[in-house]
Scaffold this motif. Structure first.
Motif: not given
Length: 309
Positions: A102-118
């Protein structure tokens, strides 16, 4: 003849327990679906009459845009968590891996989301130039949509996590709360004759509130694990499955199901988008009628497989 050891044998007691659990979970999800459907119909009628075709078209474009961005932002991790989390969570031997996964996938999801926002913030201006819409409304739609990527993508991922954990009662209660809150807020905004931008901001605030509720429900997976897993996660297998899920989502939910509004925005007016958005929303209500039961049975299958290992 297929050998019998390819199947998972369940005792009569286990079969009865799973049947009772599936019935109970399906009842909760069906209740949530019926309330959401009724509320969404009321909201659609109110907003359509209040906005008129042009503004409702702009609102429909915003809902479409945020939906597409959320699917990209979650990067197929919602499907991955549903497949792999029950394998570890419902297995006594490998349960410590559930927190790690869960922690690995959550960190991945947040990282991808912030990159997409930029990335979306950088390309939003040329995209706006393609759309036939009032300039001020366009700018506000793209600005709020950029901010909404984070809560919407997180909501998809966290909802899938609760689904994988078989917490359908909690999930249904959250969905009912959000539905009723959305109905009250949207009805109030129509009554107060608020502009479109206030509706969009209210939508964003409600999504953030939903993220908080979903995150609280998943809090047990964020606790420090005092018993680290004995063997590592099959990261290569998980990554391969996740990439495949993302490609499937892109072609199935965006390129195939949701590309029409993009082209309507370029070659037509917001009035045409309004008509299409309303028709699409009504069609989805009927298509999703069997969604609650399918969701329960799919996640329960993963639990049965995990329990047998």
């Amino acid at each position: 003849r297929m050998p019998t050891n390819n199947f998972i044998a369940l005792s009569p007691i286990m079969t009865e327990n799973y049947t009772a659990k599936a019935t109970k979970n399906s009842a909760w999800m069906t209740l949530s679906f019926l309330i959401s459907t009724g509320a969404n119909i009321v909201i659609s009628i109110l907003i359509t009459h209040y906005f008129g075709r042009d503004l409702y078209g702009a609102y429909g474009y915003f809902i479409w845009l945020t939906g597409v961005l959320a699917i990209i932002g979650v990067y197929g991790l919602n499907q991955t968590i549903i497949k792999y989390l029950p394998r570890y969570y419902f297995s006594e031997k490998e349960k410590p891996k559930a927190n790690t996964l869960f922690k690995k996938l959550l960190k991945t999801q947040l990282g991808i989301t912030f990159a997409l926002m930029i990335i979306f913030a950088l390309i939003s201006l040329p995209l706006q130039n393609l759309i036939q819409m009032d300039e001020t409304i366009k700018k506000n739609i793209f600005l709020i949509a950029t901010i909404a990527i984070l809560p919407l993508s997180s909501n998809i991922f966290l909802t899938s996590t609760i689904t994988a954990l078989q917490k359908f009662r909690e999930l249904s209660i959250i969905q009912i709360i959000i539905t009723l809150l959305n109905l009250i807020v949207m009805t109030s905004l129509v009554f107060l004759k608020m502009p479109l931008e206030i509706f969009l901001i209210s939508f964003l605030i409600i999504q953030i509130f939903q993220t908080c509720l979903l995150a609280h429900t998943n809090h047990e997976l964020t606790k420090t694990n005092n018993n680290p897993p004995a063997t590592p996660l099959p990261l290569k297998e998980i990554k391969s499955y996740n990439h495949l899920s993302f490609i499937t989502n892109i072609f199935g939910q965006i390129a195939w199901d949701r590309s029409e509004i993009f082209f309507l925005g370029i070659f037509s007016t917001t009035a045409d988008i309004a008509i299409y958005s309303l028709a699409y929303a009504l069609a989805i209500l009927f298509i999703n009628a069997f969604g609650p039961i399918n969701t329960v049975l799919t996640s329960m299958t993963s639990q049965i497989v995990a329990s047998a290992n």
